[in-house]
Scaffold this active site. Structure first.
Site, mmCIF file in Angstrom:
data_model
loop_
_atom_site.group_PDB
_atom_site.id
_atom_site.type_symbol
_atom_site.label_atom_id
_atom_site.label_comp_id
_atom_site.label_asym_id
_atom_site.label_seq_id
_atom_site.Cartn_x
_atom_site.Cartn_y
_atom_site.Cartn_z
ATOM 1 C CG HIS A 263 -1.350 1.252 0.789
ATOM 2 N ND1 HIS A 263 -3.448 1.520 0.970
ATOM 3 C CD2 HIS A 263 -1.845 2.384 2.043
ATOM 4 C CE1 HIS A 263 -4.168 1.988 1.251
ATOM 5 N NE2 HIS A 263 -2.970 3.004 1.478
ATOM 6 C CD GLU A 264 1.578 3.852 4.048
ATOM 7 O OE1 GLU A 264 1.526 4.830 2.793
ATOM 8 O OE2 GLU A 264 0.350 3.693 4.390
ATOM 9 C CG HIS A 267 0.194 6.251 -0.696
ATOM 10 N ND1 HIS A 267 -0.572 6.909 -1.196
ATOM 11 C CD2 HIS A 267 0.245 5.611 -0.023
ATOM 12 C CE1 HIS A 267 -1.703 6.792 -1.218
ATOM 13 N NE2 HIS A 267 -1.518 5.974 0.165
ATOM 14 C CG HIS A 270 0.590 8.455 -7.257
ATOM 15 N ND1 HIS A 270 -0.058 8.602 -6.915
ATOM 16 C CD2 HIS A 270 0.934 8.922 -8.989
ATOM 17 C CE1 HIS A 270 -1.132 9.395 -7.645
ATOM 18 N NE2 HIS A 270 -0.487 9.792 -8.608
#
Length: 373
Positions: A263-264, A267, A270
């Site tokens: 998940h992290e 980020h 991205h």
């Protein structure tokens, strides 16, 4: 009691342990942000005779497993230094157990709600919800459609919770049963294996994406990986244009930790790939930012599930992913339900004390209702 427990006594991995650790951190941050009294006075768990030493050591191990910071065993002399009027042969010292003025916290919450309602009225929004959505350019219709889709699919959640109830062999599924392990030996996922599984899952996004992700998890050292003294709970990814992402987490060789890393990392990658677009185009609204991270989670999960043949491991994988989805979807909807009710009540001039407690209970049972009452 106004005591903020550190999480010494709850079974490691249980919902109570996780909520206790996360909740104490969030409440401490809230009190600091709003200049509210919060005193980390600490506490000691005392053994007064030899037969109590083994249970005391078990509490210490439980506290360590739960990530409680700073716990130490002390002897009789150490206990006297901490608490001169207490007598015992040993004690477990928890320095971060705290007390808080809950009256002040409640007044602060009420003041925040009043401010939200006032700002929405002054700026001519139809509601506090519309005012909150505006900075991310999210139309009310889109938000309400999200809630409608969630409610339409509640029977799917109910099927899962009913299956979980049967697998656990309990008559009633309580909130703490929602994350109880369904297998006797949940799979261990060392960090190196996580790196490989995440890169495998990200493969459909292209070689450049995987190359950036792998470097971030290894050679470029984006990730503050393991638990450490004084390290806060939770996880986040942060960074500025021109810098590498910084990912804070506490990896503990579980499926949940691997999912958090994926998940992290979404980020972080991205941020790196959007950076060349410039200061005006690189920043993203919250909805787009979370799409990148949750998408990475799901790609990783699907790749692992596809390659797993062991039925026990499959069960653990699916249960772990549903628990993640509870955090991502169900809990967030419960937060919204709670805040909507108390903000609407305040807008209508109603008293908040009773409504806050009722809204909290209603939000907690929205998804598990058929098997929790």
């Amino acid at each position: 009691s106004e005591v903020i427990h550190a999480g010494l006594h709850y079974p490691p991995g249980s919902l109570k342990a996780r909520l206790c650790r996360q909740g104490s951190q969030l409440l401490r941050e809230y009190c600091r942000e709003h200049a509210l009294p919060y005193q980390e006075c600490g506490k000691v768990v005392v053994a007064t005779e030899e037969s109590e030493l083994a249970p005391l050591a078990a509490i210490e191990q439980r506290a360590i497993a739960n990530g409680v910071p700073g716990v130490t065993l002390v002897d009789a002399a150490g206990l006297r230094e901490l608490e001169p009027h207490v007598r015992g042969i040993a004690a477990l010292h928890s320095p971060h157990t705290a007390i808080v003025d809950y009256g002040a916290v409640a007044h602060s919450l009420a003041a925040g709600i009043k401010q939200d309602v006032l700002v929405a009225r002054v700026r001519r929004y139809s509601s506090s919800l519309e005012a909150a959505l505006s900075p991310n350019n999210i139309p009310l219709a889109v938000f309400h459609n999200l809630i409608a889709v969630f409610k339409k699919n509640l029977p799917t959640w109910h099927r899962y919770f009913e299956a979980r109830r049967k697998l656990l062999g309990v008559e009633t599924l309580h909130p703490w049963d929602i994350v109880a392990p369904l297998t006797s030996a949940p799979p261990e996922v060392p960090y190196a294996k996580s790196v490989e599984w995440i890169c495998e899952g990200m493969a459909p996004l292209g070689a450049e994406y995987v190359e950036v992700a792998r470097a971030g998890m290894t050679s470029e050292r984006w990730v503050d990986i393991y638990p450490n003294g004084g390290k806060r709970q939770g996880a986040f990814s942060s960074g500025l244009k021109g810098t590498k992402p910084f990912i804070m987490m506490s990896y503990n060789d579980t499926l949940f930790a691997m999912s958090t890393l994926a998940h992290e990392l979404g980020h972080g990658v991205h941020q790196v790939l959007a950076g060349p677009n410039g200061a005006l185009m690189a920043p993203t609204p919250l909805t787009l930012a979370e799409t990148a991270s949750v998408f990475g989670e799901m790609l990783t999960f699907k790749a692992i599930l596809k390659g797993t043949t062991d039925p026990v491991q499959k069960k653990a994988l699916i249960a772990s992913k549903v628990e993640d989805m509870i955090n991502t979807v169900v809990r967030q909807i419960a937060f919204y339900s709670f805040e909507r009710k108390i903000h609407t009540a305040r807008r209508n001039g109603e008293r908040l004390s009773r409504l806050i407690d009722e809204a909290r209970r209603d939000g907690r049972t929205v998804s598990t209702e058929p098997c929790s009452r």
